[in-house]
Design a protein around this motif. Sequence first.
Motif, PDB file in Angstrom:
ATOM      1  N   LEU A 116      97.953  56.250  30.908  1.00 43.64           N
ATOM      2  CA  LEU A 116      97.518  56.330  29.513  1.00 43.64           C
ATOM      3  C   LEU A 116      98.532  57.080  28.659  1.00 43.64           C
ATOM      4  CD1 LEU A 116      95.520  56.065  27.191  1.00 43.64           C
ATOM      5  CD2 LEU A 116      94.291  58.050  28.112  1.00 43.64           C
ATOM      6  N   LEU A 117      98.947  58.266  29.109  1.00 43.75           N
ATOM      7  CA  LEU A 117      99.896  59.047  28.323  1.00 43.75           C
ATOM      8  C   LEU A 117     101.252  58.345  28.248  1.00 43.75           C
ATOM      9  CD1 LEU A 117      99.013  62.648  29.588  1.00 43.75           C
ATOM     10  CD2 LEU A 117      98.220  61.463  27.540  1.00 43.75           C
ATOM     11  N   GLY A 118     101.648  57.692  29.354  1.00 44.87           N
ATOM     12  CA  GLY A 118     102.897  56.940  29.329  1.00 44.87           C
ATOM     13  C   GLY A 118     102.836  55.769  28.367  1.00 44.87           C
ATOM     14  N   LEU A 119     101.683  55.106  28.304  1.00 43.78           N
ATOM     15  CA  LEU A 119     101.528  53.977  27.389  1.00 43.78           C
ATOM     16  C   LEU A 119     101.632  54.439  25.940  1.00 43.78           C
ATOM     17  CD1 LEU A 119     100.902  50.907  27.471  1.00 43.78           C
ATOM     18  CD2 LEU A 119      98.502  51.518  27.108  1.00 43.78           C
ATOM     19  N   GLU A 120     101.045  55.598  25.631  1.00 46.57           N
ATOM     20  CA  GLU A 120     101.140  56.119  24.268  1.00 46.57           C
ATOM     21  C   GLU A 120     102.580  56.516  23.936  1.00 46.57           C
ATOM     22  OE1 GLU A 120      98.204  59.150  23.700  1.00 46.57           O
ATOM     23  OE2 GLU A 120      96.547  57.700  23.627  1.00 46.57           O
ATOM     24  N   ARG A 121     103.296  57.054  24.919  1.00 46.01           N
ATOM     25  CA  ARG A 121     104.716  57.372  24.682  1.00 46.01           C
ATOM     26  C   ARG A 121     105.516  56.094  24.457  1.00 46.01           C
ATOM     27  NH1 ARG A 121     107.271  60.598  29.270  1.00 46.01           N
ATOM     28  NH2 ARG A 121     108.931  60.805  27.716  1.00 46.01           N
ATOM     29  N   LEU A 122     105.185  55.041  25.200  1.00 42.00           N
ATOM     30  CA  LEU A 122     105.857  53.758  25.001  1.00 42.00           C
ATOM     31  C   LEU A 122     105.578  53.219  23.603  1.00 42.00           C
ATOM     32  CD1 LEU A 122     107.419  51.285  26.068  1.00 42.00           C
ATOM     33  CD2 LEU A 122     105.242  50.439  26.997  1.00 42.00           C
ATOM     34  N   ALA A 123     104.334  53.327  23.155  1.00 38.58           N
ATOM     35  CA  ALA A 123     103.970  52.836  21.822  1.00 38.58           C
ATOM     36  C   ALA A 123     104.701  53.605  20.725  1.00 38.58           C
ATOM     37  CB  ALA A 123     102.455  52.943  21.635  1.00 38.58           C
ATOM     38  N   ARG A 124     104.977  54.885  20.981  1.00 37.49           N
ATOM     39  CA  ARG A 124     105.688  55.695  19.984  1.00 37.49           C
ATOM     40  C   ARG A 124     107.200  55.544  20.089  1.00 37.49           C
ATOM     41  NH1 ARG A 124     101.673  59.591  21.665  1.00 37.49           N
ATOM     42  NH2 ARG A 124     103.242  60.633  22.982  1.00 37.49           N
ATOM     43  N   GLY A 125     107.676  54.784  21.071  1.00 41.02           N
ATOM     44  CA  GLY A 125     109.110  54.577  21.239  1.00 41.02           C
ATOM     45  C   GLY A 125     109.817  55.695  21.964  1.00 41.02           C
ATOM     46  N   GLU A 126     109.084  56.577  22.641  1.00 44.30           N
ATOM     47  CA  GLU A 126     109.697  57.710  23.331  1.00 44.30           C
ATOM     48  C   GLU A 126     110.261  57.312  24.699  1.00 44.30           C
ATOM     49  OE1 GLU A 126     106.489  60.793  21.278  1.00 44.30           O
ATOM     50  OE2 GLU A 126     106.689  60.718  23.469  1.00 44.30           O
TER      51      GLU A 126
END
Length: 681
Positions: free
Chosen positions: A364-374
């Motif tokens: 979940l946290l990795g997916l949110e980082r992916l969505a933010r371009g991190e």
Amino acid sequence: MVVQELVAADAAGVMFTVDPLGGRADRLVVNAAWGLGEAVVSGLVTPDTLLVDRTSLAVVEERIAAKEVMTVPTAEGTAEQPVPADLREAPVLSAPEAGELARLGLAIEELYGEPRDVEWAREAGSFRILQARPITTVAAPRPEVWNDSTGTDSLWTSANLGEAVPDVMTPATWSFVKAFMGDVMVGASLEGRPMYGNIGGRFYMNLSVTATLAAAFGQGRKFAQANELVFGRLPEGMGIPLLPASKVRVWRDTIGEAVAVMSRIRTNGKQLPAFLEEAPARCEGLRARVAAAATAQDLSALWVAEVAPYFRRCCHMLQAATRQGGDSLVKVRGTLESLVGEQDADLMTTGLGDEGQLASMGPLLGLERLARGEIDRDTYTRTYGHRGPHEFEVSFPRPTENAQWIDRQLAALGTVEEDAGLRLARQTKARSAAWDRLAAEHPRRVAAIRGAVDTWAASARLREATRTEIARIFWLLRTFVLRAGEVSGAGEDLFFLSREEILAVLGGNRAPLAAVPARRAAYEGYRALPTYPTLIRGEFDPATWAADPNRRADLFDAHDTTPATDTVAGSPASGGVAEGIARVVATVEEGEVIQPGEILVTTVTNIGWTPLFTRISAIVTDVGANLSHASIVARELGIPAVVGCGNATTRIRTGDRIRVDGGRGTVDVLEAAATASPEAA
């Protein structure tokens, strides 16, 4: 015109390379009578019947008939005459002869690529094959029976195990799971009863074995506390039946193994950091080499030399990781609950994965980082592409094998009202307040308790990090079975063989493949049934249970048929109260229809469900305990959770308005849905 020489047979008969009446597909059927085969083919005589195992070529069942008549050659042709008295009830074939016939039958089947009906004769001690034709009357295969509950009065549970392996297992998966459990459990069998078992294709733990071990070593109270955290609370009045084994016998059977295992755990515990650092690359390298193996011989050699030893090393590393911190969780929880109560104890044992350190939170946290371009997609795939809802079932693809996997998750992520970051920040504030309350009431205890919590948190992260590598190696095992199917020509039939049988096929022995139809039939039959009760006591037949309109979904007790109540209640896994519309789903794929703010009601969750948690206001599960995936993630995100209800998915419908009290462990239906929603149909 074709003229054939008559074989002057002293015995003859018919052989079927599979049972034409739908019997076990791993056996050949050999019929034999005295004289020429005409008496058998015409039905004039009842022949001997021998069942021969396809792998060992041993006779596993023998029925000797009273053979009154035989056909013999004469100058004019053939004639019937009485069988000599001393031969009428004597076996026509010896066991070695039956095995030799079976070997010939398998060679003929291999030649034609299908089961055959073979007529044979014996002359002067040698066999002659007269003809071989396709079997045209083969009945549907009789499914194998997978049921370790028979013959025991034990208490079985699928809690925790059913989270890791929520599916009906293929035989290949079960063979790998057994190998894993055999490597990590002490006393895997006690008094002839296994500590774990396969009931209708599903994975269960035998609590009677573990409780007997604990009692023998004076750990009964500690076991009860740990058992509730791991496997959930037992129903009121239910105890765990112990095995009839004396303490001395248990000590004798297990203490030597326990000493050796503890020594191994200490050694491996020191190697865990290095193992975790090199494991992803090591496993990926092995996967690439397995996928590139050119021949069956190359693949077998790679299995023996590298894959199997590495699999065992990973099992031992998880064993070491699960023992880090010992019983610290039981002590920490007990201390906190006595000082601040369950709700604050829950808060003070969160914060494990705010930065993604806890593997359960990672996707979940990795997916949110992916969505933010991190991070980029490749990084996300390498880190989480092997983690999913079916990660230990080797016949199922990994998430990364689906080209739309990431895009579907990102699309769903865009529908949430509060991301994980906001929820974690709110939990951080609540957790800090709980620690402040402890400091105000027990200022001298804070430092020691915080140290104990930190120690437990570190061991929890270590366990989850090691488990993610176990999931990765099951991807390696899947790759091995797929490649074995390719180089052997057996394809996905190999998912219905054990690892030993797969290696036999790679070695050129195709006899194990005869068991595939019966196993496939068993697998499909068990998959068609509802998920079995979390708790099973005594002998349990899945099909009989499923056919009972009054069956209990939470508990099966062969000694007590008390009907279930309509009340939905379970373990209070994460505090707080939420009211909302229920969404009852069976799979994570169905969960994609969940609307923001709905309450998820399902059988069980695992890491594959984590990305759904920011879309829900609460969660209710049939299976689970305090340390289940749903419990851990719900506490981290501040979502009320009640787990281990047993009957939630059968008592609640999609569209019901419900109240979930995660502190009390109760679920109330406030308003029933007028009609079933389209998604629930």
